[in-house]
Design a protein around this motif. Structure first.
Motif, PDB file in Angstrom:
ATOM      1  N   LEU A   1     -18.771 -16.605 -86.595  1.00  0.00           N
ATOM      2  CA  LEU A   1     -18.015 -15.893 -85.565  1.00  0.00           C
ATOM      3  C   LEU A   1     -18.563 -16.214 -84.173  1.00  0.00           C
ATOM      4  N   PRO A   2     -17.687 -16.460 -83.213  1.00  0.00           N
ATOM      5  CA  PRO A   2     -18.132 -16.714 -81.841  1.00  0.00           C
ATOM      6  C   PRO A   2     -18.629 -15.416 -81.204  1.00  0.00           C
ATOM      7  N   GLY A   3     -19.924 -15.293 -81.061  1.00  0.00           N
ATOM      8  CA  GLY A   3     -20.530 -14.024 -80.677  1.00  0.00           C
ATOM      9  C   GLY A   3     -20.153 -13.524 -79.299  1.00  0.00           C
ATOM     10  N   VAL A   4     -20.269 -14.364 -78.269  1.00  0.00           N
ATOM     11  CA  VAL A   4     -20.039 -13.904 -76.903  1.00  0.00           C
ATOM     12  C   VAL A   4     -18.577 -13.504 -76.699  1.00  0.00           C
ATOM     13  N   ALA A   5     -17.656 -14.374 -77.118  1.00  0.00           N
ATOM     14  CA  ALA A   5     -16.237 -14.067 -76.927  1.00  0.00           C
ATOM     15  C   ALA A   5     -15.832 -12.812 -77.699  1.00  0.00           C
ATOM     16  N   GLY A   6     -16.318 -12.699 -78.936  1.00  0.00           N
ATOM     17  CA  GLY A   6     -15.991 -11.526 -79.733  1.00  0.00           C
ATOM     18  C   GLY A   6     -16.561 -10.247 -79.146  1.00  0.00           C
ATOM     19  N   LEU A   7     -17.767 -10.361 -78.593  1.00  0.00           N
ATOM     20  CA  LEU A   7     -18.426  -9.201 -78.002  1.00  0.00           C
ATOM     21  C   LEU A   7     -17.737  -8.771 -76.715  1.00  0.00           C
ATOM     22  N   VAL A   8     -17.515  -9.726 -75.814  1.00  0.00           N
ATOM     23  CA  VAL A   8     -16.933  -9.403 -74.513  1.00  0.00           C
ATOM     24  C   VAL A   8     -15.517  -8.841 -74.664  1.00  0.00           C
ATOM     25  N   LYS A   9     -14.751  -9.411 -75.605  1.00  0.00           N
ATOM     26  CA  LYS A   9     -13.376  -8.943 -75.808  1.00  0.00           C
ATOM     27  C   LYS A   9     -13.287  -7.768 -76.783  1.00  0.00           C
ATOM     28  N   GLU A  10     -14.397  -7.416 -77.406  1.00  0.00           N
ATOM     29  CA  GLU A  10     -14.399  -6.371 -78.441  1.00  0.00           C
ATOM     30  C   GLU A  10     -13.321  -6.647 -79.489  1.00  0.00           C
ATOM     31  N   LEU A  11     -13.375  -7.849 -80.044  1.00  0.00           N
ATOM     32  CA  LEU A  11     -12.390  -8.242 -81.048  1.00  0.00           C
ATOM     33  C   LEU A  11     -12.674  -7.554 -82.381  1.00  0.00           C
ATOM     34  N   THR A  12     -11.625  -7.308 -83.133  1.00  0.00           N
ATOM     35  CA  THR A  12     -11.729  -6.783 -84.486  1.00  0.00           C
ATOM     36  C   THR A  12     -11.413  -7.907 -85.459  1.00  0.00           C
ATOM     37  N   TYR A  13     -12.300  -8.122 -86.428  1.00  0.00           N
ATOM     38  CA  TYR A  13     -12.093  -9.154 -87.443  1.00  0.00           C
ATOM     39  C   TYR A  13     -11.688  -8.488 -88.749  1.00  0.00           C
ATOM     40  N   VAL A  14     -10.573  -8.948 -89.297  1.00  0.00           N
ATOM     41  CA  VAL A  14     -10.006  -8.361 -90.513  1.00  0.00           C
ATOM     42  C   VAL A  14     -10.011  -9.411 -91.617  1.00  0.00           C
ATOM     43  N   HIS A  15     -10.665  -9.099 -92.738  1.00  0.00           N
ATOM     44  CA  HIS A  15     -10.676 -10.017 -93.878  1.00  0.00           C
ATOM     45  C   HIS A  15      -9.429  -9.813 -94.725  1.00  0.00           C
ATOM     46  N   SER A  16      -8.956 -10.910 -95.322  1.00  0.00           N
ATOM     47  CA  SER A  16      -7.780 -10.833 -96.177  1.00  0.00           C
ATOM     48  C   SER A  16      -7.925 -11.836 -97.305  1.00  0.00           C
ATOM     49  N   ILE A  17      -7.708 -11.379 -98.535  1.00  0.00           N
ATOM     50  CA  ILE A  17      -7.768 -12.288 -99.679  1.00  0.00           C
ATOM     51  C   ILE A  17      -6.663 -11.934-100.663  1.00  0.00           C
ATOM     52  N   ALA A  18      -6.056 -12.956-101.194  1.00  0.00           N
ATOM     53  CA  ALA A  18      -5.075 -12.828-102.272  1.00  0.00           C
ATOM     54  C   ALA A  18      -3.927 -11.905-101.895  1.00  0.00           C
ATOM     55  N   TYR A  19      -3.587 -10.958-102.759  1.00  0.00           N
ATOM     56  CA  TYR A  19      -2.361 -10.175-102.641  1.00  0.00           C
ATOM     57  C   TYR A  19      -2.542  -8.871-103.404  1.00  0.00           C
ATOM     58  N   SER A  20      -1.720  -7.878-103.028  1.00  0.00           N
ATOM     59  CA  SER A  20      -1.880  -6.551-103.618  1.00  0.00           C
ATOM     60  C   SER A  20      -0.511  -5.917-103.815  1.00  0.00           C
ATOM     61  N   ARG A  21      -0.493  -4.580-103.943  1.00  0.00           N
ATOM     62  CA  ARG A  21       0.744  -3.814-104.026  1.00  0.00           C
ATOM     63  C   ARG A  21       0.729  -2.759-102.937  1.00  0.00           C
ATOM     64  N   HIS A  22       1.879  -2.383-102.465  1.00  0.00           N
ATOM     65  CA  HIS A  22       1.991  -1.282-101.512  1.00  0.00           C
ATOM     66  C   HIS A  22       3.321  -0.595-101.756  1.00  0.00           C
ATOM     67  N   ASP A  23       3.263   0.710-101.867  1.00  0.00           N
ATOM     68  CA  ASP A  23       4.460   1.501-102.167  1.00  0.00           C
ATOM     69  C   ASP A  23       5.149   0.999-103.434  1.00  0.00           C
ATOM     70  N   GLY A  24       4.342   0.550-104.390  1.00  0.00           N
ATOM     71  CA  GLY A  24       4.880   0.085-105.659  1.00  0.00           C
ATOM     72  C   GLY A  24       5.481  -1.303-105.636  1.00  0.00           C
ATOM     73  N   ILE A  25       5.377  -1.997-104.507  1.00  0.00           N
ATOM     74  CA  ILE A  25       5.953  -3.341-104.365  1.00  0.00           C
ATOM     75  C   ILE A  25       4.830  -4.363-104.321  1.00  0.00           C
ATOM     76  N   ARG A  26       4.995  -5.451-105.048  1.00  0.00           N
ATOM     77  CA  ARG A  26       3.988  -6.513-105.061  1.00  0.00           C
ATOM     78  C   ARG A  26       4.206  -7.476-103.885  1.00  0.00           C
ATOM     79  N   ASP A  27       3.104  -7.922-103.301  1.00  0.00           N
ATOM     80  CA  ASP A  27       3.204  -8.958-102.267  1.00  0.00           C
ATOM     81  C   ASP A  27       3.904 -10.195-102.821  1.00  0.00           C
ATOM     82  N   THR A  28       3.656 -10.506-104.098  1.00  0.00           N
ATOM     83  CA  THR A  28       4.272 -11.690-104.702  1.00  0.00           C
ATOM     84  C   THR A  28       5.795 -11.563-104.749  1.00  0.00           C
ATOM     85  N   GLU A  29       6.296 -10.369-104.971  1.00  0.00           N
ATOM     86  CA  GLU A  29       7.747 -10.164-104.996  1.00  0.00           C
ATOM     87  C   GLU A  29       8.341 -10.376-103.610  1.00  0.00           C
TER      88      GLU A  29
END
Length: 250
Positions: A198-226
């Motif tokens: 991660l680029p430390g200075v840019a992330g710090l100065v901008k207060e960036l949020t980093y969000v991890h994402s892997i594969a797929y899940s379900r939400h409200d009973g619906i599959r990401d694959t669908e």
């Protein structure tokens, strides 16, 4: 697609695949192996399953690149009208992209940039456009720019509320931080085997949020694959653009 059967680790690879069942119906396969009982599974986050058997078909276990395969019924994703089984290998990577866009928690009116013009990056851009967002993509190669233009995705200009890392590299992450606005979000779709640079200075100065994402899940009973299958069925240009060559299993 990974290497064919009998690769260096002795497995029959292939986690991005689809096929025709004995009854003639066509399906894509959601290859996640999960218990269905742990707290994460009950919440729909099967990709976070904590059971010992958790994993993915075709990755360190046999699967798709063969003439025939048996999978649990729960892994089958019926193909909607408009999505040919020959193109349905894209359901799995499109689900990865779709899940990443959902993890971004986009708000109407936000601008989205994608860094990385491979298949995941192009599919992420297509998914964001499907959701009605202004999307641009940063690519390295001429053929990727041509593909992006076919998907009606522009080149980055200015700053963005959300930046999708689909490059999986240190320069790519630096570019993500550069494109993100102060207080913006960077979604990590790139795979890093060890330390994420991660680029430390840019992330710090901008207060960036980093969000991890892997594969797929379900939400409200619906599959990401669908939802990914529906995206591909409704927009044939995506498969026409992303699939460039076809090879026999041999």
């Amino acid at each position: 697609m990974n290497f064919a059967a009998g690769g260096v680790q002795g497995y029959t690879y292939g986690h991005e695949f689809a096929g025709t069942a004995t009854d003639g119906r066509c399906y894509a396969v959601e290859p996640t192996v999960y218990c269905g009982e742990c707290a994460q599974c009950r919440l729909g986050h099967v990709q976070r399953c904590i059971a010992q058997e958790h994993g993915t078909l075709g990755i360190f276990r046999d699967d798709g690149m063969c003439d025939a395969v048996t999978v649990p019924l729960s892994m089958l994703v019926p193909l909607p009208a408009g999505l040919h089984v020959r193109d349905a290998c894209l359901v799995e990577p499109a689900s990865v992209a779709w899940h990443g866009i959902r993890r971004a928690a986009l708000v109407p009116g936000e601008r989205v940039a994608v860094v990385g013009g491979g298949s995941i990056g192009l599919l992420a851009a297509a998914a964001a456009r499907q959701e009605g967002f202004d999307v641009d993509i940063e690519v390295r190669h001429k053929h990727q720019r041509i593909a992006a233009e076919r998907l009606e995705v522009g080149s980055p200009e200015g700053i963005y509320d959300v930046v999708i890392d689909a490059a999986g590299s240190e320069p790519g992450l630096a570019r993500c931080a550069e494109l993100a606005r102060p207080g913006g979000r960077v979604v990590l779709l790139g795979v890093y085997q060890h330390t994420v640079p991660l680029p430390g200075v840019a992330g710090l100065v901008k207060e960036l949020t980093y969000v991890h994402s892997i594969a797929y899940s379900r939400h409200d009973g619906i599959r990401d694959t669908e939802q990914a299958a529906a995206l591909l069925a409704g927009h044939p240009t995506i498969a026409e653009t992303v699939i460039t060559h076809r090879f026999p299993l041999d």
